[in-house]
Design an enzyme around this catalytic site. Structure first.
Site, PDB file in Angstrom:
ATOM      1  N   ASP A  73      -4.589  -0.889   0.339  1.00 17.50           N
ATOM      2  CA  ASP A  73      -3.944  -1.678  -0.421  1.00 17.50           C
ATOM      3  C   ASP A  73      -4.150  -3.321  -0.636  1.00 17.50           C
ATOM      4  OD1 ASP A  73      -1.392  -2.331  -2.092  1.00 17.50           O
ATOM      5  OD2 ASP A  73      -0.542  -3.111  -0.081  1.00 17.50           O
ATOM      6  N   ALA A  74      -4.389  -3.774   0.651  1.00 16.46           N
ATOM      7  CA  ALA A  74      -4.932  -5.031   0.765  1.00 16.46           C
ATOM      8  C   ALA A  74      -6.171  -5.374   0.118  1.00 16.46           C
ATOM      9  CB  ALA A  74      -4.992  -5.444   2.229  1.00 16.46           C
TER      10      ALA A  74
END
Length: 149
Positions: free
Chosen positions: A39-40
């Site tokens: 996600d990051a």
């Protein structure tokens, strides 16, 4: 910078070396852990694209980024790239999609949320195995197909 140079100086490897971290077998990571880092990385790529396209007020950048990283956009990304995934990549996507999370997205169906988690787990797997050029290749494909629609 060409892709072979990028793969030689992967960010994950640079961090592992700088902090003297031992390599961990990727199969030992839970799919939700892969999704957490994925996600990051996904977000950093989208934000980098937006910032590099030109200076803009932070509110506008945030609004544009949110539209591209929300679950429904990641579902579109999956549909755009699914035929290009290797068997191994599809396996990591499915592990993420099938993981039982104790949270859910505010503005997404359970199905979309799980598919987005699958994409994030795939990105996490590719990132932690030093395959940044592959992440970029898949995201370029997915974003270009999204623009066509």
């Amino acid at each position: 910078m060409n892709e072979s140079v990028v793969s030689e100086i992967s960010f994950a490897k640079y961090i592992r070396n700088a902090f003297e971290l031992e390599e961990v077998d990727i199969k030992t990571y839970s799919p939700l852990t892969l999704a957490y880092i994925g996600d990051a990385i996904y977000d950093v790529i989208i934000r980098t694209l937006l910032v590099e396209k030109g200076n803009a007020p932070v509110q506008k950048l945030h609004k544009r980024a949110s539209a591209l990283v929300k679950a429904s956009a990641q579902v579109e990304m999956f549909h755009a790239i699914k035929d290009e995934l290797t068997e191994q990549e599809m396996g990591f996507y499915k592990r993420g999609r099938n993981a039982k999370s104790f949270t859910s997205a505010k503005n997404a169906s359970i199905t979309d949320y799980r598919m987005a988690t699958g994409i994030e787990a795939l990105v996490g797997f590719l990132y932690l195995t030093d395959q940044m050029p592959r992440i970029i290749e898949l995201m370029k494909l997915g974003l270009s197909k999204a623009e066509e629609n």
